[in-house]
Scaffold this motif. Structure first.
Motif, PDB file in Angstrom:
ATOM      1  N   GLN A  44     -11.082  -1.406  -3.884  1.00 15.56           N
ATOM      2  CA  GLN A  44      -9.960  -0.530  -3.383  1.00 15.56           C
ATOM      3  C   GLN A  44      -8.398  -0.693  -4.663  1.00 15.56           C
ATOM      4  N   GLU A  45      -8.298  -1.576  -4.815  1.00 13.73           N
ATOM      5  CA  GLU A  45      -7.236  -1.552  -5.881  1.00 13.73           C
ATOM      6  C   GLU A  45      -7.506  -0.651  -7.006  1.00 13.73           C
TER       7      GLU A  45
ATOM      8  N   ASP B 232      -6.846   3.310  -6.206  1.00 17.45           N
ATOM      9  CA  ASP B 232      -5.615   3.313  -5.533  1.00 17.45           C
ATOM     10  C   ASP B 232      -4.542   3.094  -6.491  1.00 17.45           C
TER      11      ASP B 232
ATOM     12  N   ARG C 255     -11.332  -5.648  -2.449  1.00 18.25           N
ATOM     13  CA  ARG C 255     -10.150  -5.764  -2.330  1.00 18.25           C
ATOM     14  C   ARG C 255     -10.059  -5.046  -3.534  1.00 18.25           C
TER      15      ARG C 255
ATOM     16  N   TYR D  19     -12.015   3.045   3.870  1.00 19.22           N
ATOM     17  CA  TYR D  19     -11.065   4.038   3.856  1.00 19.22           C
ATOM     18  C   TYR D  19     -11.081   4.855   4.659  1.00 19.22           C
TER      19      TYR D  19
ATOM     20  N   LYS E  27       1.082  -1.509  -0.259  1.00 13.16           N
ATOM     21  CA  LYS E  27      -0.069   0.103  -0.133  1.00 13.16           C
ATOM     22  C   LYS E  27       1.087   1.265  -0.469  1.00 13.16           C
TER      23      LYS E  27
ATOM     24  N   LEU F  67     -16.291  -0.635   1.830  1.00 16.19           N
ATOM     25  CA  LEU F  67     -14.983   0.135   1.140  1.00 16.19           C
ATOM     26  C   LEU F  67     -14.508   1.361   1.867  1.00 16.19           C
TER      27      LEU F  67
ATOM     28  N   PHE G  10      -5.587   5.615  -0.767  1.00 17.97           N
ATOM     29  CA  PHE G  10      -6.121   4.375   0.513  1.00 17.97           C
ATOM     30  C   PHE G  10      -4.307   4.944   1.686  1.00 17.97           C
TER      31      PHE G  10
END
Length: 254
Positions: A199-200, A203, A196, A226, A130, A222, A145
């Motif tokens: 999120q990716e 990101d 996930r 965050y 991350k 989600l 994130f």
């Protein structure tokens, strides 16, 4: 594991001409620091090194006391990937840094191959991935994130005035539209794999849209993720969050 994924940079390759001088103090300007193992390219054995993440480069040292890095990995124009765990080799938490992936046409070509690293635990690997991803993608609106709230909002102002990150607005709007009557909202977990993936995507600078097939609990999860990863989580309390979302409240029940 494929031979492409097992490749790593020889120390001389990553240290020759590609690293800017490091700070005399290892902690000065460091975004993250800690022990990782790196795989050598020829012998394929592992070396324990102290890694320090700064700006757009990842330096590695023989130990914590060294002030001169043995080498560094330029991160600009790269991507970082977690590797699937091998059940026959438990405890090997592997991730790689590979050239390409930011989509910048004018970026100079990267001369190094993939760089393979091993963390002590799954949590440690997740933290490193991350942090490195945030460094790589922050210039393109990603890496949100774990990023400071002010930095995210400041970048997104180029797309129009806003008080909250686009992810927050998008999640709250979706929850207002589809989740006000949902039982267990913010208590029941969403689909972990989809959380996930979303999120990716955020990101990596993408702005994925939620559709009618998106589970509201996934969106709520989600949003909670965050908020949890903000460096200053107290900056986003429930009152501020709901105000940004248009002041919605759960309808009163008979």
């Amino acid at each position: 594991m494929s031979s492409a994924r097992s490749k790593s940079m020889v120390m001389s390759e990553v240290s020759r001409g590609s690293c800017r001088p490091a700070s005399p103090s290892l902690q000065e300007g460091a975004l993250k620091a800690g022990w990782l193992k790196k795989q050598r390219s020829i012998m394929k054995n592992w070396q324990l090194r102290w890694f320090v993440l700064r700006s757009d480069q990842l330096y590695f040292y023989k130990d914590e006391e060294e002030t001169k890095p043995q080498g560094c990995i330029p991160l600009q124009g790269c991507q970082v990937n977690e590797l699937t765990a091998n059940p026959d080799e438990p405890g090997r938490h592997l991730f790689e840094i590979v050239p390409g992936g930011t989509g910048e046409k004018d970026r100079a070509p990267i001369s190094h191959e993939s760089f393979l690293l091993m963390a002590n635990s799954q949590n440690d690997m997740d933290d490193w991935v991350k942090a490195i991803r945030r460094v790589i993608w922050a210039p393109f609106g990603g890496g949100i994130f774990g990023q400071r709230l002010e930095d995210t909002v400041q970048y997104e102002k180029k797309f129009g005035p806003r008080l909250a990150p686009l992810l927050v607005e998008q999640c709250v709007d979706f929850i207002r539209e589809r989740g006000l009557d949902e039982e267990g909202l913010f208590r029941m977990p969403g689909q972990a794999n989809l959380v996930r993936e979303l999120q990716e995507a955020f990101d990596c600078g993408d702005k994925p849209l939620f559709d009618s097939n998106t589970d509201v609990h996934t969106v709520a999860s989600l949003l909670k993720l965050y908020l949890r990863e903000l460096p200053e989580p107290r900056a986003l309390g429930a009152p501020e969050l709901w105000r940004w979302g248009g002041g919605w409240r759960r309808p009163a029940r008979d």
